[in-house]
Motif scaffolding. Structure first.
Motif, PDB file in Angstrom:
ATOM      1  N   ARG A 153       0.496   4.599  -2.580  1.00  0.00           N
ATOM      2  CA  ARG A 153      -0.278   5.760  -2.133  1.00  0.00           C
ATOM      3  C   ARG A 153       0.440   6.437  -0.976  1.00  0.00           C
ATOM      4  O   ARG A 153       1.154   5.787  -0.221  1.00  0.00           O
ATOM      5  N   LEU A 164      -7.687  -0.737   5.878  1.00  0.00           N
ATOM      6  CA  LEU A 164      -6.948  -1.816   5.223  1.00  0.00           C
ATOM      7  C   LEU A 164      -6.534  -2.876   6.239  1.00  0.00           C
ATOM      8  O   LEU A 164      -6.601  -4.078   5.946  1.00  0.00           O
ATOM      9  N   ASP A 211       0.817  -1.209   0.000  1.00  0.00           N
ATOM     10  CA  ASP A 211       0.000   0.000   0.000  1.00  0.00           C
ATOM     11  C   ASP A 211       0.851   1.260   0.000  1.00  0.00           C
ATOM     12  O   ASP A 211       0.567   2.201  -0.747  1.00  0.00           O
ATOM     13  N   ARG A 224      -7.297   5.302   6.044  1.00  0.00           N
ATOM     14  CA  ARG A 224      -7.286   4.265   5.011  1.00  0.00           C
ATOM     15  C   ARG A 224      -6.467   3.054   5.463  1.00  0.00           C
ATOM     16  O   ARG A 224      -6.861   1.908   5.247  1.00  0.00           O
ATOM     17  N   ILE A 225      -5.353   3.295   6.114  1.00  0.00           N
ATOM     18  CA  ILE A 225      -4.521   2.196   6.602  1.00  0.00           C
ATOM     19  C   ILE A 225      -5.257   1.422   7.690  1.00  0.00           C
ATOM     20  O   ILE A 225      -5.162   0.188   7.755  1.00  0.00           O
TER      21      ILE A 225
END
Length: 141
Positions: A69, A79, A65, A75-76
């Motif tokens: 990005r 994820l 990832d 977002r992490i």
């Protein structure tokens, strides 16, 4: 000819800062444990029980990832939740199908804690990595 090349999208890639990555990888679970050790020591046990899964699943997913990005903690965290939840769900399904009902009951408890700590560790990792990444690594190549 320029019309053809104008429509080609070039994907930006990033070089992962190894020092910030290592610090964030080790520091995130320890920071969550230090911040929540008052809760009957559960975060401390989470580091011991969940640490190997965090390293085995998290390192490849995070490297993949972060190479594509810029780091965004939310977002992490999402994820991390997905990358933990999908294998845990598949393993629970396997236990149910093969008749491991007693093992499945114990696994549900551990997986429940994992579903709480995975996004916490992922979010804190994202915060640490974003703040400690050197400027050289912040630009796409």
């Amino acid at each position: 000819m320029t019309e053809i090349t104008a429509n080609i999208k070039i994907r930006e890639t990033y070089v992962v800062d190894p020092v910030a990555f290592f610090f964030a990888l080790i520091g995130a679970p320890l920071a969550v444990a230090a911040g929540g050790f008052w809760a009957l020591g559960i975060p401390v046990f989470a580091v011991v029980l969940g640490g190997p899964f965090y390293l085995a699943i998290g390192v490849p997913v995070l490297l993949w990832d972060l190479g594509r990005r810029p780091p965004e903690p939310l977002r992490i965290a999402g994820l991390a939740l997905v990358s933990y939840g999908v294998p845990a769900g598949l393993f629970l399904l396997y236990l149910r199908v093969t008749g491991g009902e007693s093992a499945a009951e114990g696994f549900v408890i551990l997986a429940g804690f994992g579903l709480i700590f995975a996004p916490l560790w992922g979010g804190v990792f994202g915060i640490f990595y974003r703040n400690f990444r050197r400027e050289f690594y912040a630009r796409p190549i």
